[in-house]
Design a protein around this motif. Structure first.
Motif: not given
Length: 405
Positions: A54-56, A109-113, A122-123, A370-373
């Motif tokens: 999806t990110d791709w 980033i996907s691997g970290g979260i 995340q998308v 921060g904004l998304l959170k």
């Protein structure tokens, strides 16, 4: 001026060259997927595959419409016949090739979260990074706005900041963007409790190893095809990439005490570190660069997880962020003529450019996440996290037969 009869052949060769490089780097995204799938628990494997694909796809659209024009001033909003007029569509395959770099950002980033992040936030974050943040920094180092920042580096260090294939522009940016996301998300349930660390075992070593192999093979497209055309192709880049990877494997074998996770990530550590200076270093310098990178990863991952207690599932901050920074600095060391390098690179400029990337990524990461959170939230609720993102988000597990009663 009349064109040479060989010009169309040369243009076709360059288009084919860069297209093959793009396909190799595109294949690396399968490597990102399998590396994550092998590292996370079974209840998170479907989510890993879907996130990467999806990110791709989202990155492709936003980089086509916004990111590539922002970085290079080239827009594709014109008739198709006009798109072919410029060197038989070379700009189109250049977009494809550089899209593969941009799409690495959300993949890193996907691997970290992994395992506790909401899907759609995340998308959205990946779209912002691939469409705006990354292209902005890309434009300052490689693109149409490079004269400003590179002129600054040259004035203070005597040479421009050198990043041949993206140790800093791609990997450092991706890894340092991941750090704010991981910190704002917090650790997975049960990872740290009652003052103690409780490591969560990986689910599938063969998948993890497969991911590393796919990435390593694709990396030769990442580095070698960064030449951009056949005239500039360099055998030095190919061999330096190989020796950096091998240096990473051997150093991780020793530092990681035969641990397969460290060994397969050690290969990637070496490849990440050599990107910046792969066109400058002597092969033995590349070997040393990769070996040092692997040692940084082994001890950096352990320090991150156990001392700092940061639950970065795949260790993307030390692997891509810290080692990407090391790669930028290493180009300023092993690229020097007195160490067998080609020269023309400044240690001061390399340090300055690497640190600017860290600052840019951290500010961007904290701002976006921060904004998304504060608005839509970035973490799954406790029940969904306990059940796992596969069932909570995609309504199916990696092994559907297991759900049959």
């Amino acid at each position: 001026m009349e064109l040479s009869p060989l010009t169309p052949l040369k243009q076709s060769g360059d288009v084919l060259f860069l297209m093959l490089g793009a396909v190799m780097v595109f294949a690396m995204h399968a490597g990102f997927a399998f590396l994550e799938v092998g590292t996370v628990r079974k209840k998170s494997q479907v989510n890993a595959f879907v996130k990467i694909l999806t990110d791709w796809s989202v990155s492709t659209v936003v980089y086509f419409l916004i990111g590539f024009p922002l970085a290079y001033g080239i827009s594709f909003l014109k008739p198709a016949d006009e798109l072919l007029k410029a060197a038989q569509g070379y700009d189109l395959v250049k977009f494809f090739f550089l899209l593969c770099f941009a799409a690495c950002i959300p993949a890193i980033i996907s691997g970290g979260i992994a395992e506790r992040a909401k899907f759609w936030p995340q998308v959205i974050a990946g779209a912002v990074f691939a469409g705006l943040c990354y292209p902005l920094f890309e434009s300052l180092v490689w693109g149409r706005n490079a004269s400003f920042l590179q002129g600054l580096f040259k004035s203070i260090g005597g040479a421009e900041f050198h990043d041949y294939a993206g140790s800093v522009v791609v990997h450092s940016i991706g890894g340092w963007l991941a750090l704010p996301a991981v910190l704002l998300l917090g650790a997975r349930r049960g990872r740290y409790s009652h003052g103690r660390s409780h490591p969560i075992p990986v689910s599938n070593i063969p998948f993890l190893a497969l991911g590393s192999w796919i990435l390593a093979i694709g990396w030769f497209g990442f580095n070698v095809m960064s030449a951009g055309n056949l005239e500039k192709i360099s055998g030095l880049v190919a061999v330096n990439s190989l020796l950096a990877m091998v240096g990473g494997v051997l150093a991780a074998l020793v530092a990681g005490r035969n641990d397969p996770g460290f060994i397969h990530n050690g290969a990637l550590a070496g490849l990440i570190a050599v990107c910046a200076g792969s066109d400058l270093m002597h092969p033995l310098g590349a070997l040393a660069t990769g070996a040092i990178a692997a040692v940084i990863f082994v001890y950096g991952f352990q320090y991150e997880q156990e001392k700092l207690r940061i639950d970065d599932v795949l260790g993307v901050w030390p692997l891509h962020g810290v080692i990407g920074t090391w790669g930028g600095i290493a180009a300023g060391i092993f690229g020097q003529t007195w160490l067998g390098g080609i020269g023309g690179v400044s240690f001061v400029s390399q340090v300055a450019g690497s640190l600017v990337a860290v600052l840019f990524a951290c500010v961007s990461g904290f701002a976006v996440y921060g904004l998304l959170k504060k608005t839509i939230g970035i973490r799954l609720d406790d029940e969904d996290e306990f059940n796992g993102p596969d069932l909570a988000i995609h309504k199916i597990g990696a092994y559907p037969e297991d759900n049959i009663r």
